[in-house]
Structure formats: structure tokens, C-alpha cells
Design an enzyme around this catalytic site. Structure first.
Site, PDB file in Angstrom:
ATOM      1  N   ASN A 138     -14.749   9.927 -36.425  1.00 59.36           N
ATOM      2  CA  ASN A 138     -14.790  11.311 -36.907  1.00 59.36           C
ATOM      3  C   ASN A 138     -13.440  11.672 -37.528  1.00 59.36           C
ATOM      4  OD1 ASN A 138     -15.745  14.299 -36.822  1.00 59.36           O
ATOM      5  ND2 ASN A 138     -13.804  14.337 -35.709  1.00 59.36           N
ATOM      6  N   GLU A 139     -13.417  11.906 -38.816  1.00 62.41           N
ATOM      7  CA  GLU A 139     -12.233  12.454 -39.498  1.00 62.41           C
ATOM      8  C   GLU A 139     -10.959  11.669 -39.245  1.00 62.41           C
ATOM      9  OE1 GLU A 139     -11.568  16.588 -38.814  1.00 62.41           O
ATOM     10  OE2 GLU A 139     -13.547  17.198 -39.485  1.00 62.41           O
TER      11      GLU A 139
ATOM     12  N   CYS B  12     -13.751  16.601 -32.844  1.00 58.94           N
ATOM     13  CA  CYS B  12     -12.472  16.179 -32.268  1.00 58.94           C
ATOM     14  C   CYS B  12     -12.611  15.725 -30.823  1.00 58.94           C
ATOM     15  CB  CYS B  12     -11.455  17.305 -32.386  1.00 58.94           C
ATOM     16  SG  CYS B  12     -10.900  17.614 -34.082  1.00 58.94           S
TER      17      CYS B  12
ATOM     18  N   GLU C 192     -20.787  20.811 -31.194  1.00 60.51           N
ATOM     19  CA  GLU C 192     -19.565  20.359 -30.547  1.00 60.51           C
ATOM     20  C   GLU C 192     -19.191  21.399 -29.500  1.00 60.51           C
ATOM     21  OE1 GLU C 192     -14.985  18.897 -31.479  1.00 60.51           O
ATOM     22  OE2 GLU C 192     -16.115  19.890 -33.055  1.00 60.51           O
TER      23      GLU C 192
END
Length: 825
Positions: free
Chosen positions: A379-380, A247, A57
Site C-alpha cells: 500500500n502506497e 497505512c 480502514e
């Protein structure tokens, strides 16, 4: 290093200590006895080649200023306050003369919005990253610039540092009437990490995409990767590369970068923005507080995966934001566009060169497919129901057109709690193939949870452990992660993929710790955690060989500690604190009518007594702990009244407080006032023990009651039982797993001893016929050891041990990870 072959019998530890290769135990008697029993006749879980991978990332300047080898920062003058409040279009540039950044119809192309208008006789100088542009004596560097000026205009390009010239200056003459790309090559005459690149013009000129690349990139690729960083990834021999986030994927606007959307600069990471010629790629704000040039994009990720023999595993946005934003996008047309983008991505990766998107890939230099087999959606996400409704639409579309592609879901941002449980139930009910779990917990949690996957349903969705770390880069962190990894391997029939996170950190641009690989503009170094990962990834084996081990003799003492009050980005008032022992005798009472002399302020913030209440008044301060009482207290009740006055969250009531890094606290209205949880801090790292959705009303007084009995805790909010937990799981420091390498026939005995005493171990190989000599690799160091640019305290030591038999003894050093490769006959 000496090539001597050490004899590692019962004196194995002594020999390595004498050589100075591992630390000596504190006392000669610091030895604990264990036994390991192996059953080679039984068959354990099959381990896939893709078991361990890496997660890339762009955080901590992992891409621009990191893996992406470009040496010029803000090469296209696109920096903006959208990226960072301190940025301007000339960030990282200085001007001598006249220059201004222009956004008009004279630009290079529609997606490259800004360019530099440089006055006649003026120059601009770029400062690069960290201390400057890094060049090495004798190496070549490729300069390029897009320019528009009158024919005959001379651009003079130079490389200098404070000590003078670093390469012969180059002159580039403009020969075309419109925008054109001009090139030059430098050969550095000296090594410097503080170089500056200057471009001067003899006449007025428009400039864009000012670039300087080392010729010596990874595998010599143009627009390539920084060689030392890519080589560190390759040395892990990862089975997969998960990219690009994180994120970056599930935050910001889900719109595209176009006139129709107003060229939005805070967008989710969308793959079509990142392919094609670099000068035509979009720019974007990075969630972590800087700019993304997208010079490193999807094509480069696919190429890296291919080059290192890893499976590419891209992550696409699900149109539900996370990472604190927590918003579901309700726009059917936009959802359909993103679903189509995902289908187009698969065609870009796998389609024939004659297909629409396969043709784009071929034009970029790769006519053959990339063999994409897995893709992750989301994602999350903290909104599991909203996420899963959208996930199902993505999955249905992919399965209809590409039934061989495995679509991966996720379970939110934590290892447990309401979001986690809801997400897992949705995934099970829908028979999802694989679920991505993420957690960042304390070293103690990793020791306690080696058995986490022992009880998972063998017939349910498989697990992708896409992000995990133990909140530090000391060898203690590496040890506890290694202990946990033995449990991952033992459960390889459930845990199919696992990757530590994050991968990279530029030491001068850090947003997140810990990180696997550290670097600056001229050097890179492996963390202790990296050495653990490398040891596992290079010695996986193909199948688990069942084994058992005795545990560490220990008694769990009751939870002990003082009490505390705290806040996080909130002002709050506390009153009527009362602590009583199990028999009801008062240990502490305080209504703050006489001040707050019983309390010690160890955190941030500002505390004062106001109107008979103890008030924390700094609305921006985080972790404002004050504590009172005796660290030896146990078996007590803590009662307090708490009132939120203003801010983002609720309040924090602590118990079992030993010091500033070791305590429990009840976090009521945390996570932007969306969750209530109990967290345990061990050596500064926190883990969540129990969590539920919940919020706090401003101005309302809450009655809080915490009952501590032994290692059991029960919590009451306004007289109603909220929940409880029992913290009685031993943090077992001695862990092991055995695997078999089908190619070599080796049994690989992997032992982690995460304690300050050596582990004298009787090993029973269960009748296996083995050679007497084993190859040994040992990582051993003090628990607080850290690798740096100039010091490598944690590094593997290889040796041999020639007393292997069906039954043998081996003493594993204190604070060590040891792999024995035992050849079967």
C-alpha cells in the site's frame, strides 16, 4: 416528501425551484448553453459489476467505536502507551474500591496478556465511546464477561446514566473454579447516549473481556456490526470491499504477536492476528493513534462482503513500510513467512473445510468458501524498487499455487512524480494485471483531470483507483468528484475498480478528513460525497455509449498573485528577496536590514528579523506563511536566498498568492526532506503539479529563482533549472457520460454541472428510439452545503421528465448532478 410527478420540460429547473427542492440561480440570466451528442450505434467500454466499491480502514474509530458493535471501550484492559501516549490499561474505566490491571501467568490466554484484579466489594465502570454507552428503550443488550473467582462470588452488573437506572440490574454467580464466560441480558427501559456499564464483585475476582453488544446488529450476527453503519455500506451496493488498509498494512513491525517477538505492540495488520474466538485474538496499536481490539477481523470482513454481495479484496503487507516510515525490511525468513501467510489466507477464504485453514473458517461458522478472486500486496510504498522486488516474490508464489487469483500492485501515494513513474514502469515491464493508484487532491484538480485515463495504454495493466477524494465534505467536493467519475466510467476498459476513501469517521475521533459516512454513538449521516457515490453506484450501467459535449467558454488568465515564504516543521532563514516584472523593473526588494514591515504573517509559527535575515523560529509549526506584494501581480521573477536551520523538512517559497487558501508553493525538501515539489492550493486543498526526489542540507544557503510567465512557471535552484510546468488545463465544470443498462435497456444520461449557472442543453440521442418519459434523479445544492446529524442539505430528488425525444432540451440546475434514465423502445 410529496409523490407529485413533476413535468420537467424547459421549465424543469423552475418547477424544482418553486418546490424548494433545489436552490435558485443567483440571477435569471445565469444560464450557459451546451450540447450533448450521443452515438448509440457505437460501442464504448464494457463496465464491470465491480466498478465501484468501498475501502474500509480502521481510521477515525471506524472499527472499535464504529462499525464493530461492541459498546464497551477497552474491554480487555489492553490499552497501552504504545497505542497512544495518554493511554493506561484502565483508560475508559473508573474504579470504586480497589482494582489493578495484571500481566502474569494467571491471564486468560497467552495472547490476551492483561486482566483486571478486582477487590472484594469493589466495582469498575466503563464510559463507552463518545458521550457514553448508547442504549434504546425496549431493545435487548447482551452482556458477557470472562471471570475467575471463588465459586459463589456474585458479580452485579448495572446500566445507569446521570438520570438513574436504564435497565434492571443483573447478578451473575461464578460457578466454576477457573476462567469461564458468564452472560446476562439487559432490556433498556429508557433511551440514553450517556450510559455507564458497571460491574461490581462481592469477592476478589479476575475479569477480562467485559462486553456489551446490542442484540439488534446487522443481520443479527453475534460479534456483529452496528446496524445503521452496515446498512449505509449496503445501500451503496458496492462491487467490492477493500480492507483492512491503508497505512495499517504497511507500517510498524512485520513480526508476529508472540513470545518469540516480545509481543510487539506496534505491528502491521496481519490477518492471522484477527481470526478465531475474540478472546484469543491479538491486540495491536493502530497507526492512527489508538488501539485495535481486532474484534472486527478478517472473518467479519469476509462475511460483510458476502452479506452485501461484494467481492472481498484484502491487502497484505509487502514488508516495505510507507506512510512516512519508508523502510524496507531485509529478512528473508520473515519475507517467506509473510508469503506463506498470504497463501494461507487464500486457503482460509477458498479452501475446502477439510483443509488446514478452511477448517478454521468452518469452525468459525462458515464451511463454504468466500470465493476470493483478488488480493493486493502492499500500500502506497515510497520505495518502488524495494517494494517491487518483494511484490514479485509474492506474485510468483500466489500464481504458482493459485493461478486464478489476481495479484494487485500499486504506484505509491501520489498521482504523479518520480515514485509514481518508477512504479508504473516496473509494473508495465512485469506485465502486472492491475495497479492501485491513490490521490487526494483539490476540487480544481478533479475538474481539470476528467481526461486522466483517456491516454492510458489499453494493453497495459488495468487501474484500481483504490483511494481518492477532493479534500472536503461540501457539495462542491461532491460535484467535482462526480465530474471526475464521468471520466472513470468513460475509461472503464482501463479503470476496473474505484473506491472513495476513507469510508467512516466518528465525529469525536477524527484523524482524517474528508470521509464518506459520519457518525457518533447514537446517529449516522451521509456526507454530500456519499450521495454522489450512491447515485453512481446504483446507476452504473453495463456499457458506455459514446457521447460528446461542448465545453464551457472561458479564457485562462495568467497566474496572478503576491509572493510568500513558509516552513513546515522546520526553522529557516530567508534573505535578499527580489521580485521584478518581465521587463526587469523591481516590484519588491527586501534584505530585511530595516525589519520586515512589507510582510504579512497569515500562518502559524514565529517570525523575526535576526542578523539581517527573516527567520521562522518554531521548529514544530506547520504552514507558517508570510506574504508580500500585490495579488494582481503577474509575469514576474521571484528570487530569494533560503537556509534551513533545523527541523524535519526544508523550505517553502510561494507565488501566485491570492489568500491563505489559494496559492502555489515550491516545497523544497518536503515529506521529511525526501521530495521537492510544486503544489497548488485551491480553497485550502493542495495538489502536486510536479515532484522529484530531493533533500536540503542544514546550514547551507540556497539561491531560489521562480519565473512566472502567463501560466508557465520555470524554477531554478542554485542557478540550475530544476523543472517547470504549465498550468493551462481548464477546470471544466460541465461533464457527462452515457451508459446503457442491459437489463432494462435504459440509456442513463449522467450530467454534472459544477458551476453557479444553469446549463441549458440540447441533447441529441443520435437516432435512438426512446420513450417520451424519463426518470430523473437530481442532487442540487449550494456549493458550500454540508450534511450534518441534524440537517440534510444534499439529498436526491426524484421526478419525471416527459419531453424526451430523439432531440430534446433540458436545463440542468446550477451546482447539480442529474441522472436521466431514458427507456429505449
Amino acid at each position: 416528501m410529496s409523490r407529485t410527478r413533476w413535468r420537467l420540460g424547459l421549465g424543469a429547473t423552475a418547477l424544482l425551484v418553486a418546490a424548494g427542492l433545489i436552490p435558485a440561480p443567483a440571477h435569471a440570466e445565469d444560464v450557459t448553453d451546451y450540447a450533448i451528442t450521443v452515438d448509440p450505434s457505437a460501442q464504448g467500454a464494457k463496465i464491470d459489476d465491480t466498478m465501484y466499491g468501498v475501502f474500509f480502514e480502521d481510521i477515525n474509530r471506524a472499527a472499535d467505536g464504529g462499525l464493530y458493535a461492541e459498546l464497551v471501550q477497552n474491554r480487555s484492559f489492553e490499552y497501552s502507551t504504545d497505542d497512544n501516549g495518554s493511554y493506561t490499561p484502565l483508560t475508559s474505566w473508573t474504579v470504586d474500591g480497589t482494582a489493578r490491571v495484571v500481566n502474569d501467568d494467571g491471564r486468560l490466554n497467552a495472547r490476551n496478556r492483561n486482566y483486571l484484579a478486582l477487590g472484594a466489594g469493589s466495582s469498575v465502570t466503563n464510559t463507552g465511546y463518545n458521550t457514553g454507552v448508547h442504549v434504546e428503550a425496549g431493545k435487548k443488550y447482551d452482556f458477557s464477561v470472562w471471570a475467575r473467582a471463588d465459586a459463589g462470588t456474585a458479580l452485579t452488573v448495572s446500566l445507569r446514566d446521570a438520570d438513574g437506572t436504564l435497565a434492571t440490574a443483573r447478578e451473575v454467580t461464578v460457578t466454576k473454579s477457573g476462567w469461564a464466560r458468564y452472560k446476562a441480558v439487559f432490556t433498556a427501559t429508557r433511551t440514553s447516549s450517556a450510559a455507564r456499564l458497571t460491574v461490581a464483585s462481592s469477592a476478589a475476582a479476575a475479569l477480562d473481556m467485559v462486553s456489551l453488544f446490542p442484540r439488534d446488529t446487522y443481520r443479527g450476527e453475534p460479534n456483529g456490526l452496528r446496524k445503521d453503519l452496515a446498512e449505509k455500506i449496503a445501500a451503496l451496493h458496492p462491487g467490492f470491499v477493500r480492507f483492512p488498509g491503508g497505512c495499517l498494512v504497511n507500517t510498524g513491525s512485520m513480526e508476529d504477536y508472540s513470545e518469540a517477538s516480545g509481543f510487539q505492540r506496534k505491528r502491521s495488520y496481519q490477518w492471522k492476528d484477527t481470526i478465531g474466538p475474540v478472546e484469543q485474538r491479538a491486540t495491536n496499536a493502530n497507526f492512527w493513534g489508538y488501539n485495535q481490539s481486532y474484534g472486527l477481523g478478517y472473518y467479519e470482513y469476509f462475511r460483510l462482503s458476502e452479506d452485501i454481495g461484494a467481492m472481498p479484496l484484502p491487502v497484505v503487507p509487502a514488508l516495505v513500510t510507507g506512510c512516512g516510515q519508508n523502510r524496507a525490511v531485509v529478512d528473508e525468513a520473515l519475507l517467506k513467512r509473510h508469503i506463506q501467510d498470504t497463501l494461507d489466507l487464500i486457503e482460509f477464504a477458498n479452501g475446502p473445510a477439510s483443509s488446514t485453514w478452511g477448517k478454521v473458517r468452518a469452525r468459525m461458522g462458515h464451511p463454504k468458501p468466500f470465493h476470493l478472486t483478488h488480493i493486493e500486496v502492499g500500500n502506497e510504498e515510497n520505495l518502488p524498487n524495494e517494494f517491487f522486488a518483494r511484490f514479485k516474490e509474492f506474485r510468483a508464489a500466489v500464481q504458482a499455487k493459485y493461478p486464478d487469483i489476481q495479484v494487485i500492485s500499486n504506484s505509491g501515494p501520489d498521482d504523479s512524480g518520480t515514485t509514481f513513474d518508477t512504479a508504473w514502469q516496473l509494473n508495465r515491464d512485469a506485465k502486472v494485471d492491475m495497479v492501485d493508484e491513490h490521490y487526494y487532491n483539490s476540487p480544481r484538480w478533479f475538474l481539470q483531470n476528467n481526461d486522466r485515463y483517456d491516454s492510458y495504454d489499453r494493453n497495459g495493466p488495468k487501474v484500481f483507483l483504490g483511494e481518492y477524494a477532493s479534500q472536503g465534505n461540501t457539495f462542491k467536493n461532491g460535484l467535482t468528484e462526480a465530474a471526475f467519475m464521468t471520466g472513470l466510467e468513460r475509461n472503464a476498459d482501463v479503470v476496473k475498480l474505484a473506491s472513495y476513501a476513507p469510508l467512516f469517521a466518528n465525529e469525536d475521533y477524527v484523524q482524517w478528513r474528508p470521509d464518506l459516512i459520519w457518525f457518533n454513538n447514537h446517529a449516522s449521516w451521509n456526507s454530500a460525497n456519499y450521495e454522489v457515490q450512491k447515485l453512481f453506484t446504483n446507476n452504473v450501467g453495463d456499457r458506455v455509449v459514446p457521447s460528446t459535449a461542448t465545453g464551457t467558454p472561458s479564457l485562462l488568465a495568467p497566474i496572478t498573485g503576491a509572493v510568500g515564504l513558509s516552513t513546515w516543521a522546520t526553522t529557516a532563514a530567508y534573505d535578499d528577496v527580489r521580485v521584478t516584472d518581465a521587463d526587469g523593473r523591481a516590484l519588491l526588494t527586501d534584505d530585511f536590514s530595516s525589519g520586515a514591515s512589507q510582510w504579512t504573517h497569515t500562518g502559524a509559527g514565529a517570525w523575526s528579523v535576526q542578523d539581517g535575515q527573516y527567520v521562522q523560529t518554531d521548529v514544530n509549526a506547520e504552514n507558517t506563511m508570510v506574504s508580500a506584494g500585490d495579488p494582481s501581480w503577474h509575469d514576474y521573477d521571484l528570487k530569494v536566498k533560503a537556509t534551513k536551520k533545523a527541523g524535519k523538512e526544508g523550505f517553502l517559497v510561494a507565488f501566485g498568492v491570492k489568500d491563505t487558501g489559494n496559492y502555489y508553493w515550491w516545497n523544497i525538501g518536503g515529506w521529511n526532506n525526501t521530495q521537492t515539489a510544486v503544489e497548488q492550493a485551491v480553497d485550502g486543498g493542495k495538489s502536486t503539479l510536479i515532484s522529484k526526489a530531493g533533500s536540503v542540507e542544514t546550514g547551507r544557503a540556497y539561491d531560489i529563482d521562480v519565473k512566472v510567465r502567463g501560466r508557465q512557471v520555470t524554477l531554478y535552484l542554485d542557478g540550475q533549472e530544476w523543472g517547470g510546468f504549465t498550468d493551462d488545463k481548464p477546470a471544466e465544470p460541465f461533464r457527462q457520460v452515457v451508459t446503457k443498462d442491459r437489463k432494462t435497456g435504459d440509456l442513463i444520461l449522467k450530467v454534472v454541472n459544477a458551476q453557479d449557472s444553469a446549463a441549458r442543453t440540447a441533447v441529441d440521442l443520435g437516432g435512438a428510439k426512446v420513450a417520451s418519459r424519463a426518470r430523473v434523479t437530481t442532487l442540487a445544492a449550494a456549493q458550500d452545503a454540508v450534511n450534518t446529524e441534524t440537517s440534510t442539505a444534499v439529498a436526491p430528488v426524484t421526478s419525471t421528465f416527459d419531453r424526451v425525444a430523439g432531440k430534446f432540451s433540458y436545463t440542468f440546475p446550477a451546482n447539480s448532478v442529474t441522472f436521466l434514465r431514458i427507456r429505449q423502445r
